[in-house]
Design a protein around this motif. Structure first.
Motif, PDB file in Angstrom:
ATOM      1  N   GLN A  97       0.826  -1.203   0.000  1.00  0.00           N
ATOM      2  CA  GLN A  97       0.000   0.000   0.000  1.00  0.00           C
ATOM      3  C   GLN A  97       0.865   1.259   0.000  1.00  0.00           C
ATOM      4  OE1 GLN A  97      -3.242  -0.218  -0.299  1.00  0.00           O
ATOM      5  NE2 GLN A  97      -3.898   1.902   0.004  1.00  0.00           N
ATOM      6  N   ILE A  98       1.902   1.251   0.816  1.00  0.00           N
ATOM      7  CA  ILE A  98       2.798   2.415   0.890  1.00  0.00           C
ATOM      8  C   ILE A  98       3.515   2.619  -0.442  1.00  0.00           C
ATOM      9  CG2 ILE A  98       4.913   3.295   1.950  1.00  0.00           C
ATOM     10  CD1 ILE A  98       3.971   1.973   4.578  1.00  0.00           C
ATOM     11  N   LYS A  99       3.991   1.528  -1.040  1.00  0.00           N
ATOM     12  CA  LYS A  99       4.711   1.643  -2.313  1.00  0.00           C
ATOM     13  C   LYS A  99       3.783   2.105  -3.431  1.00  0.00           C
ATOM     14  CE  LYS A  99       8.426  -1.694  -1.456  1.00  0.00           C
ATOM     15  NZ  LYS A  99       9.043  -2.986  -1.891  1.00  0.00           N
ATOM     16  N   LEU A 100       2.547   1.607  -3.436  1.00  0.00           N
ATOM     17  CA  LEU A 100       1.582   2.071  -4.436  1.00  0.00           C
ATOM     18  C   LEU A 100       1.382   3.582  -4.322  1.00  0.00           C
ATOM     19  CD1 LEU A 100      -1.255  -0.637  -4.388  1.00  0.00           C
ATOM     20  CD2 LEU A 100       0.038   0.083  -6.407  1.00  0.00           C
ATOM     21  N   ASP A 101       1.221   4.045  -3.103  1.00  0.00           N
ATOM     22  CA  ASP A 101       0.949   5.466  -2.861  1.00  0.00           C
ATOM     23  C   ASP A 101       2.153   6.333  -3.218  1.00  0.00           C
ATOM     24  OD1 ASP A 101      -0.123   7.844  -2.032  1.00  0.00           O
ATOM     25  OD2 ASP A 101      -0.356   7.292   0.058  1.00  0.00           O
ATOM     26  N   THR A 102       3.332   5.981  -2.721  1.00  0.00           N
ATOM     27  CA  THR A 102       4.506   6.836  -2.922  1.00  0.00           C
ATOM     28  C   THR A 102       4.975   6.833  -4.380  1.00  0.00           C
ATOM     29  OG1 THR A 102       5.965   5.023  -2.210  1.00  0.00           O
ATOM     30  CG2 THR A 102       5.277   6.615  -0.539  1.00  0.00           C
ATOM     31  N   SER A 103       4.922   5.679  -5.033  1.00  0.00           N
ATOM     32  CA  SER A 103       5.350   5.631  -6.444  1.00  0.00           C
ATOM     33  C   SER A 103       4.386   6.404  -7.334  1.00  0.00           C
ATOM     34  CB  SER A 103       5.469   4.186  -6.916  1.00  0.00           C
ATOM     35  OG  SER A 103       4.224   3.508  -6.850  1.00  0.00           O
ATOM     36  N   ALA A 104       3.093   6.293  -7.047  1.00  0.00           N
ATOM     37  CA  ALA A 104       2.102   7.034  -7.822  1.00  0.00           C
ATOM     38  C   ALA A 104       2.278   8.541  -7.629  1.00  0.00           C
ATOM     39  CB  ALA A 104       0.693   6.609  -7.420  1.00  0.00           C
ATOM     40  N   SER A 105       2.574   8.952  -6.407  1.00  0.00           N
ATOM     41  CA  SER A 105       2.782  10.382  -6.141  1.00  0.00           C
ATOM     42  C   SER A 105       4.013  10.902  -6.876  1.00  0.00           C
ATOM     43  CB  SER A 105       2.937  10.617  -4.634  1.00  0.00           C
ATOM     44  OG  SER A 105       1.743  10.296  -3.955  1.00  0.00           O
ATOM     45  N   ALA A 106       5.065  10.095  -6.909  1.00  0.00           N
ATOM     46  CA  ALA A 106       6.280  10.509  -7.620  1.00  0.00           C
ATOM     47  C   ALA A 106       6.006  10.680  -9.107  1.00  0.00           C
ATOM     48  CB  ALA A 106       7.378   9.471  -7.398  1.00  0.00           C
ATOM     49  N   LEU A 107       5.231   9.784  -9.684  1.00  0.00           N
ATOM     50  CA  LEU A 107       4.904   9.903 -11.102  1.00  0.00           C
ATOM     51  C   LEU A 107       3.969  11.077 -11.358  1.00  0.00           C
ATOM     52  CD1 LEU A 107       4.899   8.948 -14.016  1.00  0.00           C
ATOM     53  CD2 LEU A 107       3.127   7.281 -13.396  1.00  0.00           C
ATOM     54  N   GLN A 108       2.980  11.250 -10.493  1.00  0.00           N
ATOM     55  CA  GLN A 108       2.016  12.336 -10.688  1.00  0.00           C
ATOM     56  C   GLN A 108       2.734  13.684 -10.763  1.00  0.00           C
ATOM     57  OE1 GLN A 108      -1.393  11.344 -10.764  1.00  0.00           O
ATOM     58  NE2 GLN A 108      -1.780  13.351 -11.645  1.00  0.00           N
ATOM     59  N   ALA A 109       3.785  13.843  -9.973  1.00  0.00           N
ATOM     60  CA  ALA A 109       4.535  15.104  -9.953  1.00  0.00           C
ATOM     61  C   ALA A 109       5.242  15.373 -11.276  1.00  0.00           C
ATOM     62  CB  ALA A 109       5.554  15.080  -8.818  1.00  0.00           C
ATOM     63  N   GLU A 110       5.452  14.347 -12.081  1.00  0.00           N
ATOM     64  CA  GLU A 110       6.166  14.498 -13.345  1.00  0.00           C
ATOM     65  C   GLU A 110       5.236  14.709 -14.541  1.00  0.00           C
ATOM     66  OE1 GLU A 110       9.421  14.528 -13.687  1.00  0.00           O
ATOM     67  OE2 GLU A 110      10.091  13.797 -11.726  1.00  0.00           O
ATOM     68  N   LEU A 111       3.981  14.330 -14.428  1.00  0.00           N
ATOM     69  CA  LEU A 111       3.115  14.252 -15.604  1.00  0.00           C
ATOM     70  C   LEU A 111       2.760  15.611 -16.205  1.00  0.00           C
ATOM     71  CD1 LEU A 111       0.633  11.394 -14.577  1.00  0.00           C
ATOM     72  CD2 LEU A 111       2.735  11.248 -15.953  1.00  0.00           C
ATOM     73  N   GLY A 112       2.536  16.615 -15.357  1.00  0.00           N
ATOM     74  CA  GLY A 112       2.086  17.908 -15.853  1.00  0.00           C
ATOM     75  C   GLY A 112       3.026  18.555 -16.848  1.00  0.00           C
ATOM     76  N   ALA A 113       4.325  18.298 -16.712  1.00  0.00           N
ATOM     77  CA  ALA A 113       5.322  18.925 -17.578  1.00  0.00           C
ATOM     78  C   ALA A 113       5.351  18.327 -18.979  1.00  0.00           C
ATOM     79  CB  ALA A 113       6.708  18.799 -16.943  1.00  0.00           C
ATOM     80  N   LEU A 114       4.576  17.271 -19.232  1.00  0.00           N
ATOM     81  CA  LEU A 114       4.607  16.604 -20.531  1.00  0.00           C
ATOM     82  C   LEU A 114       3.602  17.173 -21.530  1.00  0.00           C
ATOM     83  CD1 LEU A 114       4.881  12.903 -19.284  1.00  0.00           C
ATOM     84  CD2 LEU A 114       6.733  14.411 -20.037  1.00  0.00           C
ATOM     85  N   GLU A 115       2.820  18.142 -21.123  1.00  0.00           N
ATOM     86  CA  GLU A 115       1.795  18.689 -22.019  1.00  0.00           C
ATOM     87  C   GLU A 115       2.445  19.246 -23.289  1.00  0.00           C
ATOM     88  OE1 GLU A 115      -2.198  21.470 -21.948  1.00  0.00           O
ATOM     89  OE2 GLU A 115      -0.778  21.575 -20.268  1.00  0.00           O
ATOM     90  N   GLY A 116       1.952  18.796 -24.441  1.00  0.00           N
ATOM     91  CA  GLY A 116       2.445  19.273 -25.717  1.00  0.00           C
ATOM     92  C   GLY A 116       3.790  18.716 -26.133  1.00  0.00           C
ATOM     93  N   ASP A 117       4.347  17.795 -25.349  1.00  0.00           N
ATOM     94  CA  ASP A 117       5.676  17.251 -25.635  1.00  0.00           C
ATOM     95  C   ASP A 117       5.536  16.077 -26.604  1.00  0.00           C
ATOM     96  OD1 ASP A 117       8.229  16.190 -25.658  1.00  0.00           O
ATOM     97  OD2 ASP A 117       8.557  16.518 -23.512  1.00  0.00           O
ATOM     98  N   ASP A 118       5.954  16.271 -27.848  1.00  0.00           N
ATOM     99  CA  ASP A 118       5.817  15.248 -28.873  1.00  0.00           C
ATOM    100  C   ASP A 118       7.076  14.411 -29.068  1.00  0.00           C
ATOM    101  OD1 ASP A 118       3.132  15.510 -29.753  1.00  0.00           O
ATOM    102  OD2 ASP A 118       3.658  17.362 -30.800  1.00  0.00           O
ATOM    103  N   ARG A 119       8.061  14.571 -28.193  1.00  0.00           N
ATOM    104  CA  ARG A 119       9.262  13.741 -28.309  1.00  0.00           C
ATOM    105  C   ARG A 119       8.908  12.267 -28.098  1.00  0.00           C
ATOM    106  NH1 ARG A 119      13.258  16.656 -24.189  1.00  0.00           N
ATOM    107  NH2 ARG A 119      11.250  16.911 -23.101  1.00  0.00           N
ATOM    108  N   LEU A 120       9.520  11.417 -28.890  1.00  0.00           N
ATOM    109  CA  LEU A 120       9.226   9.997 -28.830  1.00  0.00           C
ATOM    110  C   LEU A 120       9.980   9.365 -27.660  1.00  0.00           C
ATOM    111  CD1 LEU A 120       7.537   7.960 -30.505  1.00  0.00           C
ATOM    112  CD2 LEU A 120       9.673   7.308 -31.630  1.00  0.00           C
ATOM    113  N   VAL A 121       9.258   8.572 -26.881  1.00  0.00           N
ATOM    114  CA  VAL A 121       9.840   7.885 -25.733  1.00  0.00           C
ATOM    115  C   VAL A 121       9.698   6.379 -25.953  1.00  0.00           C
ATOM    116  CG1 VAL A 121       9.720   7.529 -23.241  1.00  0.00           C
ATOM    117  CG2 VAL A 121       9.208   9.782 -24.206  1.00  0.00           C
TER     118      VAL A 121
END
Length: 228
Positions: A97-121
């Protein structure tokens, strides 16, 4: 084939909301509940949770590598991914439960900066997408794996806009795979897409986008689906 999806901000918020729903389900699990089989053959709920944890951390690595100009995949290798899955599935319910919560929070903090980013990953071998579609990829994982856990969560818990976005994403992801029979999917909400082997006769299936998504991604049947 274009992805008809909800606005970027709505997708990012949906990742947050559906992660919260998932955590609301898993918080009540005992260790015995975590050991319960899922809809994925050979995987318990603890395997599914570990996969979501490792997926979130892997996406963080890929995003940070993109920003640093040093591309990284989600996993070092398939062997490393498998090892992490098996080891993580041995964690206690509280640890999961702790790992689900903390890993999801770490990813959520990164997602907003991807708006309009068309670079291929390249997230893993053979899986490439534009950086701006990473939130949609994560949303699909959270939603589908919540269903896999055989909880009370199902297609009816998706808004029409999010269901349409995830359906279109799955259609693009599956594409013209040779191991998938040709189908034309027609959603009640106004979307059409075709998947499967080229050259096959195309069967048509109609219904709500959420039920089409569950059928396409997991083979879940629904009385709302109509075939022709």
């Amino acid at each position: 084939m274009p992805i008809n999806r909800a606005p970027f901000g709505e997708v990012v918020e949906a990742v947050r909301e559906h992660t919260s729903l998932l955590l609301g389900t898993t918080i009540s699990y005992s260790d015995d509940d975590w050991a319960h089989p899922t809809a994925l053959i050979g995987w318990t709920r603890s395997h599914v949770a570990t996969h979501l944890v490792e997926g979130a951390l892997g996406m963080v690595r890929a995003i940070q590598g993109l920003h640093a100009g040093t591309p990284r995949r989600m996993y070092e290798s398939e062997a490393a991914r498998h090892r992490a899955l098996e080891l993580g599935s041995l964690d206690s319910g509280l640890e999961l439960q702790i790992k689900l919560d903390t890993s999801a929070s770490a990813l959520q903090a990164e997602l907003g900066a991807l708006e309009g980013d068309d670079r291929l990953v390249t997230l893993r071998a053979g899986y490439h997408l534009s950086a701006r579609h990473i939130p949609l990829a994560r949303l699909g994982e959270v939603v589908l794996h919540h269903m896999d856990m055989e909880s009370h969560f199902g297609p009816r818990d998706l808004s029409p806009e999010i269901a349409l976005s995830l359906l279109a994403f799955q259609v693009v992801h599956i594409g013209d795979r040779e191991d998938f029979p040709a189908h034309r999917l027609v959603a009640d909400e106004g979307y059409e897409g075709t998947v499967g082997r080229q050259g096959d006769s195309v069967a048509e299936i109609r219904g709500p986008a959420a039920d089409l998504l569950a059928w396409l991604a997991r083979g879940i049947e629904s009385p709302t689906l109509i075939r022709s």
